[in-house]
Every structure is written in structure tokens, then in C-alpha cells.
Scaffold this motif. Structure first.
Motif, PDB file in Angstrom:
ATOM      1  N   TYR A  62      20.330  25.200  45.415  1.00  0.00           N
ATOM      2  CA  TYR A  62      21.370  25.037  44.398  1.00  0.00           C
ATOM      3  C   TYR A  62      21.513  26.278  43.536  1.00  0.00           C
ATOM      4  CZ  TYR A  62      22.736  20.204  45.029  1.00  0.00           C
ATOM      5  OH  TYR A  62      23.284  19.054  45.520  1.00  0.00           O
ATOM      6  N   ARG A  63      20.380  26.941  43.276  1.00  0.00           N
ATOM      7  CA  ARG A  63      20.446  28.095  42.385  1.00  0.00           C
ATOM      8  C   ARG A  63      20.834  29.380  43.109  1.00  0.00           C
ATOM      9  NH1 ARG A  63      18.183  27.617  37.433  1.00  0.00           N
ATOM     10  NH2 ARG A  63      17.596  25.486  36.903  1.00  0.00           N
ATOM     11  N   ARG A  79      34.278  32.791  45.665  1.00  0.00           N
ATOM     12  CA  ARG A  79      35.052  31.767  46.349  1.00  0.00           C
ATOM     13  C   ARG A  79      36.487  31.649  45.856  1.00  0.00           C
ATOM     14  NH1 ARG A  79      33.655  25.709  46.164  1.00  0.00           N
ATOM     15  NH2 ARG A  79      35.312  24.986  47.512  1.00  0.00           N
ATOM     16  N   ASP A  80      36.706  31.759  44.581  1.00  0.00           N
ATOM     17  CA  ASP A  80      38.067  31.499  44.109  1.00  0.00           C
ATOM     18  C   ASP A  80      38.856  32.772  43.829  1.00  0.00           C
ATOM     19  OD1 ASP A  80      37.201  28.444  42.703  1.00  0.00           O
ATOM     20  OD2 ASP A  80      38.850  28.796  44.097  1.00  0.00           O
ATOM     21  N   TYR A 116      30.355  22.566  50.508  1.00  0.00           N
ATOM     22  CA  TYR A 116      29.258  21.799  51.081  1.00  0.00           C
ATOM     23  C   TYR A 116      29.522  20.336  50.799  1.00  0.00           C
ATOM     24  CZ  TYR A 116      27.309  26.471  50.709  1.00  0.00           C
ATOM     25  OH  TYR A 116      27.127  27.824  50.800  1.00  0.00           O
ATOM     26  N   THR A 117      29.469  19.485  51.824  1.00  0.00           N
ATOM     27  CA  THR A 117      29.747  18.065  51.612  1.00  0.00           C
ATOM     28  C   THR A 117      28.580  17.418  50.881  1.00  0.00           C
ATOM     29  OG1 THR A 117      28.852  17.590  53.785  1.00  0.00           O
ATOM     30  CG2 THR A 117      31.233  17.801  53.616  1.00  0.00           C
ATOM     31  N   PHE A 162      33.388  26.290  55.861  1.00  0.00           N
ATOM     32  CA  PHE A 162      34.613  25.597  55.525  1.00  0.00           C
ATOM     33  C   PHE A 162      35.011  25.914  54.084  1.00  0.00           C
ATOM     34  CE2 PHE A 162      36.645  21.851  53.648  1.00  0.00           C
ATOM     35  CZ  PHE A 162      37.758  21.769  54.468  1.00  0.00           C
ATOM     36  N   ASP A 163      36.285  26.234  53.867  1.00  0.00           N
ATOM     37  CA  ASP A 163      36.810  26.541  52.530  1.00  0.00           C
ATOM     38  C   ASP A 163      35.998  27.637  51.846  1.00  0.00           C
ATOM     39  OD1 ASP A 163      38.724  26.238  50.629  1.00  0.00           O
ATOM     40  OD2 ASP A 163      37.838  24.490  49.661  1.00  0.00           O
ATOM     41  N   ALA A 187      24.316  27.805  46.591  1.00  0.00           N
ATOM     42  CA  ALA A 187      25.525  27.043  46.264  1.00  0.00           C
ATOM     43  C   ALA A 187      26.501  27.780  45.344  1.00  0.00           C
ATOM     44  CB  ALA A 187      25.140  25.696  45.663  1.00  0.00           C
ATOM     45  N   PRO A 188      26.025  28.469  44.275  1.00  0.00           N
ATOM     46  CA  PRO A 188      27.016  29.157  43.439  1.00  0.00           C
ATOM     47  C   PRO A 188      27.643  30.286  44.248  1.00  0.00           C
ATOM     48  CG  PRO A 188      24.877  29.017  42.330  1.00  0.00           C
ATOM     49  CD  PRO A 188      24.665  28.659  43.758  1.00  0.00           C
TER      50      PRO A 188
END
Lengths: 298, 381
Positions: free
Chosen positions: B371-372, B380-381, B239-240, B234-235, B375-376
Motif C-alpha cells: 500500500y505504501r 496516474r492522472d 487494483y480491484t 488496467f487503467d 499502490a500510490p
């Protein structure tokens, strides 16, 4: 400080000694609370991050290893950077909205102004967690904005939910009332006559703002900005619920390092770094208050 | 363990059945801590608390919600510190806590040993659910995939990890899981990817075998799989921040599929939070991990006897039936101990085995590594 104390004493006609005792008693409780609940734990935390056990796990000694890790770890620095970025952007947007809004509220009267003022103050009474969930329903995917856009045949927007803009929007909304109230207080010192006089000699809106209004509300802007910055820097709810998984703002990052990674020393190091940034803004705030007092006393 | 606590334990074992009698139970308040989601804390407030208090006049259960990562950890550490100084921990029972934490707690005699506590119902516990002698499994649940059947037919839903990966990549933006430290549904999705990268062998991960250097190698494969999936989420890699937030996105129709706790998903469907058209499916090559909640009682609890009686009460048919029918959980006792009609009704959902993943150091390594490494998301942008 000295001249306010003497002039205050003289004006009320009270003997100085008893005034001083009453004053000391009045400040004793808050000072004691600050010492035991803030200064003492901060001291302990700083000591804990600098006094680490040796490589064999025994024999504590002075070491800056935890700070060296923080400032050489790209992930931690990324989190610090996004915290500074979010704080700066939110404060800038907030000021861009709050300054014109409070000028409008100061110089307009009537029903429309009352309604705007009520709306601006309203977020003060909404808990931020409720606001965060409302945000998801309104600006989230398939939320109210999406549905309205779809119904009038416009393409849907990319939702700010779970991006860095999520917390920014939340912060701006949440901090608007306090900022407006502080700025309005500052604007009450700007006399309507002064503004009218400037207009009479042909000053435009921008010139009036720059030369008449801004110099009078400068301290209020600084105070409002300090409050907002201090609140945002250690914010938790909005970045936790609305922000991206990474980079994290310092609030959720500290909580996770402490509670999930189970690394209290690193969590304290993050806290001390955050505290130092906040302390710098706190110093600005105190300085501006003190300067203001001096000016008033003169 | 010192002699005093040993004696206390032994006495508790002898006395517990007798203490079920109301007469002895005047004026006690049991501090019960939970870090589980609202469905579980509500179950305690609305089902366990009233029925236990009715059976034991004068006794009150104080349901304390210590939610978010590390909530019960801090309480357990306080209990350990209190044990060392011989004071009370202001804690009687934690509804779900890994007894291996805090480190050294078991060796110090912090937790009640259920095999020696002398509770009448212990023999009825499902042997598959017992991980240690110090955690009492009273309810279980498992992560499965919840999806919108109006967009994806029940027959077309993925049944293996490979099919799931193919489906996620073929339907970009339609899948989301939560951050692994913020709730077990996303956490166990991450663990399933790690299992996938390690030959689908959950036995490679045990509480005792954690080694930082070895773990890094074992987890890296799983993180690679997840990082590869990120752009299709999603997106493009959001992550929620919790189990319930994923359910909210599924309910709003923003995504087609999420990992969800079985009990939470069933309850959400029953309450209308998720529509009737929600489908549930489990992977067949290796199910997503799950687990049994392990109740722990500190040996220095203020109301030790009553806390042990409460633990015994959790295993009674009354509460075990309520776990199945009320919150969609798996019973902590063997299914054969439940009423026959209930066994029949839930025959289809009874899992043969539930893969588990150890907490403690492993859990910390998984979430911080995620997270390391995952997640990054630079693209994405």
C-alpha cells in the motif's frame, strides 16, 4: 430550551413536575445507550492511543507517539486529505443537484413532478452494496454506458471505477433522497405567496432564490450537509468497492490497519482523528438545531 | 497448557472415534467460522452441513461468515481470551485459519494438536500439505493465471515470470490484480514478485524468521518489480478490491488476463460466470503461491468432541471427492486416497509442489508495504 419547556408546560396545562419525570424517563434509555455504546468506547479509545507501553514493552505511560506518527506520515495524511476532498466534493455536487431539484418539486405539481420525486427517493430503498455492483455494470469498463456510446459511434469514456470519482458518484446517488427530503421539509416553510409577490415586483429567478428562498432554507441546508458529511467521512462500502487502492478513505484505511496490519493502536488513532473531524461537523449540526429552536420559540 | 485442558485433549483423543455414533450427539450446535470467499462458504452450507447433519442427527452446523481481513483473527483472539478466563469461546471450528495467530496461541494450548487428536483419517492427509500439527489441511488451491483465449491463444500465454512481465508491458491495460490484503489471488501475485526478487526461493520466508529490518530489504525488490508494472496495468495502475472483482473484469472483457484461485476459476467457468473460452496457465519457473486451508479447533470449544469428529469427517472420501468435483479444489488427503477414476481425470492438474508464503508478520509487512510503495501511483492522472 428553557422557554420551550415552560411554554410547552403551560400550553398542555400539565403540572411541570410530572412532565419533567416523564421526559426524563423518555430520554433515560437513549442517553444510557449513548453513554455505554458511544461515549464509553470513545473514551477508552482515546485513552488507549495516549497511554502506550514504554520502549521495553512494559510500564504504560502517557505518550503522543501514535499521533506524532499519524501527522508525520505522508501516507496517513494523504488518506485523511482524500477523505476530506471526497466529502467536500460529494457534498458540493449533491447540494448543486438537490437544491434545484427540491425547489422544482416544491413549486411544481402534476404527474411529471410526481415521477421525478419518486425517482429521487428511489435510491433510499437500494442497499449501497447493490448500488456499487450496479455501478460497475453500468459505468464500469465495457459496462452499459460504454456499450451505448460504442453503438452510436462515440468514443468510450474513461470509467470512474477504481478512481477517486467512483465513490463520489456513488455517494451523490446514495445520499440524494435524504437530502431532498430534508430540503423539501425546509421549503415547506417558504410560502408560495411570498415567491409570487417577489415575482410580481419583478424579481428574477436568481434574485427570488437569493432573497426569498435561501434565507428560509439555510438551516435545512446546514442540517442536510451535516448529515451527508457525517455519513461520508466514515463511509466504507463505496470507497472500498469503487475507489482506488491508494489513497484510501479513512473507513477502509482503519479497517485494514486493524484487521490486516494488526496495529490496533494506530487504527484507534485514525479513528480518533476521524471522530474529531466528525465531532466538529456534529457541533455545527447541534448549534444549528438549537438556533432554530430558539428562533421558533420566540 | 494446564492440566485440565491436557486431560480434555487426551480424553477427546480417546473418545472421538466413538463419538461418530449418532446416539451421543443430541442437540449440539457447532459454530463454524470462515473468512473464505462465497464459493467456500456455499460449499459448507450446501455440502458439508447437510451431509454431516444427516450422519449425526441432532447436530447442527452454524456457518458463520467472518469475511474480510482479520475476520477470523478477532474470533481466534476471543477464543484465546476465553481460554485464559476459562470460559467458552462460542467457537468450535474455523475452516481456514493460520494457527500461528494470535501470537502465543499455540504455546497457551489454544489449538487442538491433530497428531494427538486421534482422528481416524489423519493418516490419509497429504504429507506435503502439513505445515503445523495444529492446522488440519482439508482442501487446497493455488493461484494461476486466467485469460481470455479469444484474445490470447493458449500456446502464446506466458509460462515464466519474465514472459509474463514482457506480455503485461506489451499489452498495456490488459492485466489487473487485486489488492493483496483483499484476496489471495492478487496477494499471491504480489508474493510471486517478491519470490522473483529473492532468487525464486520460497524457503527464505518462514513463519519464525520475520525480522522487520531484514524484511524491508527483502520485500523492496518485489515492490520495485510491481511498481515498474503499474503503468502497464488496467487503467494505468488500478487494483480491484477482491478475487471476485478481478473475475468480474475478466468476464466483462475489460482485461485479458488476471491471477485467479484455481478452484474459484474452475467453478466460475462451470457456472458460466467466465466463458468456456477462458484459459488457465501456471508459471513453470516457479508457480504462483497457494496453500492448503488449515482447519483449527480451539481446545476450549463448547462441543470439542463433535468439532473433532467434524474435522475427521472433512477427510472422508465423500467430502474430499466433493472438494475436487464440486469446488475445483485440491484434496487435503493424498491423491492416492481418492477413487481411481478421479485420480485419472485430474492427473494433469495435480501440482507436484505448491510454494507457500507465511502469514502473520510477513503477511502484514507485504500488504502494508504494498500500500505504501506500490499502490500510490503519482503518474496516474
Amino acid at each position: 430550551m428553557t422557554d420551550t419547556a415552560t411554554s410547552g408546560g403551560a400550553a398542555t396545562g400539565r403540572p411541570d413536575a410530572s412532565g419533567r419525570v416523564t421526559g426524563l424517563i423518555l430520554v433515560a434509555l437513549p442517553v444510557a445507550m449513548v453513554m455505554t455504546m458511544i461515549v464509553w468506547p470513545i473514551g477508552l479509545a482515546i485513552l488507549d492511543t495516549l497511554w502506550l507501553p514504554g520502549p521495553d514493552g512494559t510500564g504504560a505511560r502517557f505518550s503522543v507517539a501514535s499521533y506524532r506518527f499519524f501527522f508525520s506520515d505522508g501516507y496517513s495524511l494523504g488518506n485523511l486529505w482524500i477523505t476530506i476532498w471526497t466529502t467536500a466534493v460529494s457534498t458540493a455536487i449533491l447540494m448543486a443537484i438537490a437544491i434545484p431539484l427540491s425547489i422544482y418539486l416544491r413549486f411544481r405539481t402534476g404527474r411529471a413532478a410526481a415521477v421525478v420525486q419518486a425517482l429521487a427517493i428511489f435510491p433510499l430503498f437500494v442497499p449501497s452494496i447493490i448500488l456499487a455492483y450496479a455501478f460497475v455494470r453500468v459505468l464500469g469498463p465495457n459496462g452499459m454506458v460504454d456499450i451505448i456510446l460504442a453503438n452510436i459511434g462515440l468514443p468510450r469514456i474513461r470509467s470512474p471505477y477504481l478512481t477517486v470519482w467512483g465513490p463520489v458518484i456513488g455517494f451523490v446517488w446514495d445520499n440524494l433522497p435524504l437530502t431532498v427530503v430534508i430540503l423539501l421539509a425546509g421549503l415547506s416553510g417558504v410560502s408560495t405567496q411570498a415567491v409570487e409577490a417577489a415575482r410580481d415586483v419583478g424579481a428574477g429567478r436568481i434574485a427570488t432564490f437569493r432573497h426569498i428562498i435561501l434565507p428560509r432554507i439555510g438551516p435545512s441546508i446546514l442540517v442536510a450537509a451535516s448529515f451527508v458529511v457525517l455519513g461520508l467521512f466514515s463511509a466504507f462500502t463505496f470507497p472500498y468497492l469503487l475507489g482506488p487502492a491508494a489513497p484510501e478513505m479513512m473507513g477502509p484505511f482503519m479497517q485494514r490497519t486493524f484487521g490486516d496490519v494488526l496495529d490496533p493502536v494506530q487504527a484507534r488513532t485514525q479513528a480518533v482523528v476521524t471522530f474529531l473531524f466528525c465531532a466538529a461537523f456534529g457541533w455545527f449540526y447541534v448549534r444549528s438545531i438549537a438556533a432554530n429552536r430558539r428562533r421558533m420559540a420566540r | 497448557m494446564d492440566r485440565r485442558s491436557l486431560m480434555k485433549l487426551g480424553l477427546a483423543g480417546l473418545a472421538a472415534p466413538a463419538l461418530m455414533r449418532p446416539a451421543r450427539a443430541q442437540g449440539a450446535t457447532l459454530n463454524m467460522y470462515t473468512s473464505s470467499d462465497a464459493n467456500i462458504s456455499d460449499f459448507w452450507s450446501n455440502v458439508v452441513k447437510p451431509s454431516f447433519e444427516a450422519a449425526n442427527p441432532g447436530v447442527q452446523i452454524n456457518v458463520v461468515i467472518a469475511r474480510e481481513g482479520g475476520g477470523t483473527q478477532a474470533i481466534a483472539e476471543r477464543a484465546l481470551a476465553a481460554l485464559q478466563t476459562g470460559t467458552g469461546p462460542l467457537l468450535d471450528i474455523i475452516e481456514q485459519h493460520d494457527p500461528n495467530l494470535p501470537a502465543g496461541g499455540i504455546d497457551a494450548g489454544l489449538w487442538v494438536d491433530w497428531t494427538k487428536a486421534g482422528i481416524a483419517n489423519y493418516g490419509r492427509v497429504n504429507p506435503l500439505a502439513i505445515q503445523t500439527n495444529f492446522g488440519l489441511p482439508y482442501r487446497g488451491s493455488q493461484v494461476l493465471l486466467a485469460f481470455d483465449t479469444t484474445k490470447l491463444g493458449q500456446d502464446e500465454a506466458p509460462r515464466t515470470w519474465a514472459e509474463l512481465v514482457d506480455w503485461i508491458k506489451a499489452n498495456p491495460g490488459q492485466f489487473i490484480y487485486n489488492r493483496p490484503d483483499k484476496g489471495g489471488s492478487g496477494g499471491n501475485f504480489v508474493r510471486r514478485a517478491i519470490h522473483e526478487a529473492n532468487g525464486r526461493d520460497p524457503s527464505l520466508f518462514t513463519v519464525a524468521n520475520f525480522d522487520a529490518a531484514k524484511a524491508e530489504g527483502m520485500l523492496a525488490g518485489g515492490f520495485d518489480i510491481l511498481a515498474d508494472l503499474a503503468p502497464s496495468l488496467f487503467d494505468a495502475g488500478a487494483y480491484t478490491s477482491g478475487n471476485a472483482n478481478s473475475i468480474q473484469l475478466l468476464a466483462q472483457g475489460a482485461v485479458t488476463m488476471i491471477p485467479a484461485w484455481s478452484d474459484q476459476a474452475l467453478q466460475a467457468i462451470n457456472q458460466g460466470v467466465l466463458p468456456e473460452t477462458t484459459g488457465l496457465v501456471q508459471l513453470t519457473d516457479l508457480p504462483l503461491a497457494g496453500g492448503f486451508s488449515q482447519s483449527v479447533v480451539p481446545t476450549n470449544a463448547e462441543n470439542l468432541d463433535m468439532a473433532i469428529a467434524l474435522a475427521d469427517f472433512l477427510l472422508t472420501p465423500e467430502i474430499q471427492t466433493a472438494i475436487v468435483t464440486g469446488i475445483g479444489g485440491f484434496p487435503g488427503v493424498s491423491w492416492s486416497e481418492l477413487p481411481a477414476d478421479l485420480q485419472e481425470r485430474f492427473a494433469a492438474v495435480v501440482p507436484a509442489s505448491i510454494p507457500t508464503f507465511p502469514g502473520g508478520d510477513w503477511g502484514a509487512a507485504v500488504s502494508d508495504g504494498w500500500y505504501r510503495n506500490v499502490a500510490p501511483n503519482v503518474t496516474r492522472d
